[in-house]
Design a protein around this motif. Sequence first.
Motif, PDB file in Angstrom:
ATOM      1  N   ASP A  63       0.719  -1.252  -0.039  1.00  0.00           N
ATOM      2  CA  ASP A  63       0.136   0.239  -0.117  1.00  0.00           C
ATOM      3  C   ASP A  63       0.856   0.974   0.001  1.00  0.00           C
ATOM      4  OD1 ASP A  63      -2.145  -1.540   0.259  1.00  0.00           O
ATOM      5  OD2 ASP A  63      -2.361  -1.476   2.358  1.00  0.00           O
ATOM      6  N   ALA A  64       0.390   2.190  -0.623  1.00  0.00           N
ATOM      7  CA  ALA A  64       1.182   3.482  -0.875  1.00  0.00           C
ATOM      8  C   ALA A  64       0.115   4.745  -0.604  1.00  0.00           C
ATOM      9  CB  ALA A  64       2.037   3.809  -2.065  1.00  0.00           C
ATOM     10  N   LEU A  65       0.412   5.557   0.187  1.00  0.00           N
ATOM     11  CA  LEU A  65      -0.298   6.932   0.393  1.00  0.00           C
ATOM     12  C   LEU A  65       0.372   7.987   0.176  1.00  0.00           C
ATOM     13  CD1 LEU A  65      -3.004   8.402   1.333  1.00  0.00           C
ATOM     14  CD2 LEU A  65      -2.114   8.255   3.448  1.00  0.00           C
ATOM     15  N   TRP A 411      -9.535   7.168 -11.065  1.00  0.00           N
ATOM     16  CA  TRP A 411      -9.620   5.766 -10.106  1.00  0.00           C
ATOM     17  C   TRP A 411      -9.358   4.574 -10.987  1.00  0.00           C
ATOM     18  CZ3 TRP A 411     -13.370   9.716 -11.173  1.00  0.00           C
ATOM     19  CH2 TRP A 411     -13.617  10.630 -10.008  1.00  0.00           C
ATOM     20  N   VAL A 412      -8.828   3.753 -10.650  1.00  0.00           N
ATOM     21  CA  VAL A 412      -8.490   2.424 -11.239  1.00  0.00           C
ATOM     22  C   VAL A 412      -8.677   1.283 -10.337  1.00  0.00           C
ATOM     23  CG1 VAL A 412      -6.861   1.211 -12.332  1.00  0.00           C
ATOM     24  CG2 VAL A 412      -6.749   3.627 -12.657  1.00  0.00           C
ATOM     25  N   MET A 413      -9.538   0.202 -10.796  1.00  0.00           N
ATOM     26  CA  MET A 413      -9.652  -0.843  -9.866  1.00  0.00           C
ATOM     27  C   MET A 413      -9.355  -2.054 -11.023  1.00  0.00           C
ATOM     28  SD  MET A 413     -12.792  -0.449  -7.348  1.00  0.00           S
ATOM     29  CE  MET A 413     -13.996  -0.094  -8.660  1.00  0.00           C
ATOM     30  N   ALA A 414      -8.630  -3.090 -10.769  1.00  0.00           N
ATOM     31  CA  ALA A 414      -8.486  -4.120 -11.469  1.00  0.00           C
ATOM     32  C   ALA A 414      -8.254  -5.615 -10.856  1.00  0.00           C
ATOM     33  CB  ALA A 414      -7.418  -4.033 -12.464  1.00  0.00           C
ATOM     34  N   ALA A 428      -6.234   2.057  -7.216  1.00  0.00           N
ATOM     35  CA  ALA A 428      -5.539   3.295  -7.164  1.00  0.00           C
ATOM     36  C   ALA A 428      -6.364   4.467  -7.388  1.00  0.00           C
ATOM     37  CB  ALA A 428      -4.471   3.391  -8.303  1.00  0.00           C
ATOM     38  N   ASN A 429      -6.016   5.559  -6.843  1.00  0.00           N
ATOM     39  CA  ASN A 429      -6.768   6.882  -6.886  1.00  0.00           C
ATOM     40  C   ASN A 429      -5.825   7.906  -6.899  1.00  0.00           C
ATOM     41  OD1 ASN A 429      -8.189   8.893  -4.641  1.00  0.00           O
ATOM     42  ND2 ASN A 429      -9.113   8.653  -6.716  1.00  0.00           N
ATOM     43  N   TYR A 430      -5.823   9.100  -7.522  1.00  0.00           N
ATOM     44  CA  TYR A 430      -4.886  10.033  -7.595  1.00  0.00           C
ATOM     45  C   TYR A 430      -5.832  11.329  -8.041  1.00  0.00           C
ATOM     46  CZ  TYR A 430      -0.892  12.934  -8.597  1.00  0.00           C
ATOM     47  OH  TYR A 430       0.059  14.194  -8.616  1.00  0.00           O
ATOM     48  N   GLU A 431      -5.636  12.371  -7.094  1.00  0.00           N
ATOM     49  CA  GLU A 431      -6.423  13.720  -7.296  1.00  0.00           C
ATOM     50  C   GLU A 431      -5.490  14.844  -6.972  1.00  0.00           C
ATOM     51  OE1 GLU A 431      -9.952  13.478  -5.105  1.00  0.00           O
ATOM     52  OE2 GLU A 431     -10.538  11.606  -5.823  1.00  0.00           O
ATOM     53  N   PRO A 432      -4.695  15.078  -7.985  1.00  0.00           N
ATOM     54  CA  PRO A 432      -4.082  16.625  -7.864  1.00  0.00           C
ATOM     55  C   PRO A 432      -4.777  17.641  -8.243  1.00  0.00           C
ATOM     56  CG  PRO A 432      -3.625  15.468  -9.788  1.00  0.00           C
ATOM     57  CD  PRO A 432      -4.484  14.706  -9.363  1.00  0.00           C
ATOM     58  N   GLU A 433      -4.217  18.849  -7.605  1.00  0.00           N
ATOM     59  CA  GLU A 433      -5.021  20.124  -7.690  1.00  0.00           C
ATOM     60  C   GLU A 433      -3.873  21.276  -8.024  1.00  0.00           C
ATOM     61  OE1 GLU A 433      -7.192  21.183  -4.218  1.00  0.00           O
ATOM     62  OE2 GLU A 433      -8.530  19.585  -4.276  1.00  0.00           O
ATOM     63  N   LEU A 449      -1.892  -2.967  -4.110  1.00  0.00           N
ATOM     64  CA  LEU A 449      -1.616  -4.062  -4.836  1.00  0.00           C
ATOM     65  C   LEU A 449      -1.397  -5.257  -4.092  1.00  0.00           C
ATOM     66  CD1 LEU A 449      -0.758  -4.933  -8.007  1.00  0.00           C
ATOM     67  CD2 LEU A 449       1.485  -4.974  -7.114  1.00  0.00           C
ATOM     68  N   ARG A 450      -2.322  -6.253  -4.268  1.00  0.00           N
ATOM     69  CA  ARG A 450      -2.570  -7.520  -3.637  1.00  0.00           C
ATOM     70  C   ARG A 450      -2.520  -8.642  -4.571  1.00  0.00           C
ATOM     71  NH1 ARG A 450      -2.571  -4.439   0.086  1.00  0.00           N
ATOM     72  NH2 ARG A 450      -3.932  -3.818   1.882  1.00  0.00           N
TER      73      ARG A 450
END
Length: 455
Positions: A63-65, A411-414, A428-433, A449-450
């Motif tokens: 996991d990464a945040l 948003w990505v789910m696979a 994965a989710n990424y939201e830059p401003e 990732l699992r």
Amino acid sequence: MRVVCIVIVLGLLLGVLIENSVLPASAFAEVSPEAADPLAGFAGFTSRRDQTDWSPVLTSGFDALLHSYPLATTDTTETIAEYMISAGIEGRSPRKTKHRWRLRAEASIGSELYRQHLEGQYKFLDHNRVTRFRFDGRFYGRQYRKTTNYSLSSDNLEGRLDLRAFPWAGSKSKLELRGWGSTVDYKNTSTLEVDLRELGGGAFLRSHGLTENLWSVGYRYSARTYPDTTGINRNVHRIEGDLDFHDDHGQGVRLFHKSGRRLIKDETLRPSAWAHWTDFNGLVTAGNGFVFLDVQSEIWKYDKETNVYFDSWRINSTMGYKWGDILSANWRLGVAAERLDAGNSPETYTQFGLRSGVESFGSNVSGSIMIEFGRRVYSQGSVALDPDSTDIFFEDEFISFYSDFNYWKIWVMANWAINKNFSLDMMANYEPEKHTENTDDSSLGFGSLRLVWRP
């Protein structure tokens, strides 16, 4: 613990009443014993109807945040990464029995956290194979390692119990009685992490059976207490309704609404309020696909407005076109809009974006990708500061807090079914401003990732 004990006792009493009551078989002729079952998706179950199934699960992953945000003097970036491995077991009773249960237990060890998860369900079915009583429980435990980077977080335990009883059912509708209790305990409480207890109940009249017109209407009451901050204890009364209609071609509408009254014990700390939430989804056939419209509305009306709690109306919508086959590829393209109207508050804004996506669930590799790009524009309102207020302090009488920005939402789910025993799950989710004022730039992202093994 008193909440948990009360809920358990209530559930046992309801179970006895239901088991000894008699309803005509015709009243349940259309009900499936699998309906409305949130645990039906337990992976690893390949059960036979006449035997108990147990399935072990072993998972390893990463996991990464990532969180970057501005401070008064410098930008700050937090990156928290964790490697973990977990082991669990999932089981369920034979499907033919009238006393049905499911259980999932899991524990994990990570470079940042130890976690425990226990989840289960019990259902009693009458002689017509209709659920008359249901008991759900979920418990989570988290302990942070001494070397963790979560310096502001505390070890915690979280649990919830839900009871449902169905004392009456007609040919097309049924009465559901519900009760629940929940608790959250932190080892070291803080301003952002406070212990809480909640106890609630409700009554709902719902449609059931094989029908294209699904509906429900009900009332619920909950009482939440904060042992260390009793001034913000609250009671909530809420009514809600749901309507779902779709024809044989897939076009139709779903409308959900709830309105509630939140009463705060000490209104000098937080004012009481009315809250209204509406969710609308519509589909209309057009060519080889559908025109869709999704709208959500949220309204807050406080008894007394403050600099922190103020009346607001937030509405967001997405409209567009979707086409394709979900077993191969289902495409979606639309425009998104959002508006927060908070009077003269600097939080008032208007937002527009372009959203596109694709999803597929018909092969060894399945999942979805959704991307949105847009811009948020603030109304440049400012808040008048009360010189006698102790909430916040600035030298100027008026101050503006926000700057306009462009944004991305990804948003990505696979899921990749490598073979019958192994699968790879990714989210994965990424939201830059990107703000007009560069010092306001921020971003938030998460990735998981699992690798999962099931026999």
